[in-house]
Design an enzyme around this catalytic site. Structure first.
Site, PDB file in Angstrom:
ATOM      1  N   HIS A 156      -3.850   1.281   7.779  1.00  0.00           N
ATOM      2  CA  HIS A 156      -2.501   1.854   7.779  1.00  0.00           C
ATOM      3  C   HIS A 156      -2.409   3.034   6.792  1.00  0.00           C
ATOM      4  CE1 HIS A 156       2.019   1.387   8.038  1.00  0.00           C
ATOM      5  NE2 HIS A 156       1.893   2.111   6.938  1.00  0.00           N
ATOM      6  N   GLU A 157      -2.942   2.828   5.585  1.00  0.00           N
ATOM      7  CA  GLU A 157      -2.840   3.882   4.567  1.00  0.00           C
ATOM      8  C   GLU A 157      -3.741   5.070   4.904  1.00  0.00           C
ATOM      9  OE1 GLU A 157      -0.330   3.642   2.832  1.00  0.00           O
ATOM     10  OE2 GLU A 157      -0.017   1.505   3.160  1.00  0.00           O
ATOM     11  N   CYS A 212       6.398  -0.064   7.425  1.00  0.00           N
ATOM     12  CA  CYS A 212       5.960   1.096   6.655  1.00  0.00           C
ATOM     13  C   CYS A 212       7.104   1.527   5.749  1.00  0.00           C
ATOM     14  CB  CYS A 212       5.584   2.230   7.606  1.00  0.00           C
ATOM     15  SG  CYS A 212       5.097   3.742   6.749  1.00  0.00           S
ATOM     16  N   LEU A 213       6.790   1.782   4.488  1.00  0.00           N
ATOM     17  CA  LEU A 213       7.836   2.192   3.541  1.00  0.00           C
ATOM     18  C   LEU A 213       8.483   3.516   3.958  1.00  0.00           C
ATOM     19  CD1 LEU A 213       6.066   1.327   0.150  1.00  0.00           C
ATOM     20  CD2 LEU A 213       7.881   0.030   1.293  1.00  0.00           C
ATOM     21  N   GLN A 251       3.070   9.956   1.254  1.00  0.00           N
ATOM     22  CA  GLN A 251       4.357   9.261   1.247  1.00  0.00           C
ATOM     23  C   GLN A 251       5.213   9.616   0.030  1.00  0.00           C
ATOM     24  OE1 GLN A 251       2.495   5.193   2.182  1.00  0.00           O
ATOM     25  NE2 GLN A 251       4.493   5.102   3.167  1.00  0.00           N
ATOM     26  N   GLY A 307       0.835  -1.190   0.000  1.00  0.00           N
ATOM     27  CA  GLY A 307       0.000   0.000   0.000  1.00  0.00           C
ATOM     28  C   GLY A 307       0.869   1.239   0.000  1.00  0.00           C
ATOM     29  N   HIS A 356      -2.135   7.338   7.247  1.00  0.00           N
ATOM     30  CA  HIS A 356      -1.191   8.254   6.590  1.00  0.00           C
ATOM     31  C   HIS A 356      -1.890   9.536   6.145  1.00  0.00           C
ATOM     32  CE1 HIS A 356       2.702   6.337   6.358  1.00  0.00           C
ATOM     33  NE2 HIS A 356       2.218   5.210   5.867  1.00  0.00           N
TER      34      HIS A 356
HETATM   35 NI    NI Z   1       3.104   3.354   5.862  1.00  0.00          NI
END
Ligand code: NI
Length: 156
Positions: free
Chosen positions: A135-136, A93-94, A51, A46, A139
Site C-alpha cells: 500500500h505504501e 487509507c489516511l 501523503q 503506515g 503511494h
Molecule cells: Ni494510503
C-alpha cells in the site's frame, strides 16, 4: 517533532511518481521524525512521504499495533524484489477518509531499501506487513487505493 497535515485525495502530490531519496541528512531525518509522529497521531499503520506533501521515496510502517509483530520501520527507496501469492484484503487509507475497499495484494514480499542511517535493509514480509508495504509503495508510484479498485473493476 511535529505532526504534519495529511494530504487527501484529490491532492496532486498523491498522483505523482516520487523521486528517489539521495540525501539522508538533516532535512530527511526531520521529515522521518515528523512522519512517524504523524502516523501514530493518525493511528495509521503506515505513511508515505507524498501523503505529507513530499514527493520522495520514503515510507514509515508500524503494524505491531494490529498484528503483534514487527515494529517501527523506516524504509528509504523501498523496492519490491520478489512477491508471491495473491490475497484479498480490506484496506483503508489516511488520504481517503471514510473509505475502505477490498483489493488483491501479494501474500508475501521481499523488499529491499535503506534505513534512516543509510544501511541496506532486507525485509521478508507476510500478512499485514506485506499489505502495508504494498500500500505504501503504491503511494510512491502515485497509485491510490481508489485506482486499485478501478483497475479491478475493469478486469471484470
Ligand atoms: Ni494510503
Amino acid at each position: 517533532m511535529a505532526v504534519m497535515k495529511i494530504k487527501t485525495h484529490p491532492a496532486k502530490v498523491l498522483k505523482q511518481v516520487a523521486s528517489a531519496v539521495k540525501d539522508i541528512g538533516g532535512s530527511t531525518q526531520r521529515l522521518i521524525d515528523d512522519m512517524i509522529e504523524t502516523m501514530y497521531e493518525a493511528e495509521g499503520i503506515g505513511l508515505a512521504a507524498p501523503q505529507v506533501g513530499v514527493s520522495k521515496r520514503l515510507i514509515v510502517v508500524d503494524t505491531s499495533v494490529k498484528d503483534n509483530v514487527g515494529g517501527l520501520m523506516v524504509i528509504i527507496n523501498p523496492e519490491i524484489v520478489y512477491s508471491e501469492g495473491d490475497i484479498l484484503s480490506t484496506e483503508g487509507c489516511l488520504s481517503i477518509p471514510e473509505f475502505s475497499a477490498t483489493v488483491e495484494r501479494k501474500a508475501m514480499l521481499f523488499v529491499r531499501g535503506v534505513d534512516r542511517d543509510g544501511k541496506p535493509l532486507e525485509i521478508d514480509a507476510a500478512r499485514l506487513l506485506a499489505r502495508a508495504l504494498q500500500h505504501e509503495i503504491d503511494h510512491l508510484n502515485g497509485v491510490l487505493l481508489l485506482d486499485k479498485v478501478n483497475m479491478e473493476d475493469k478486469k471484470q
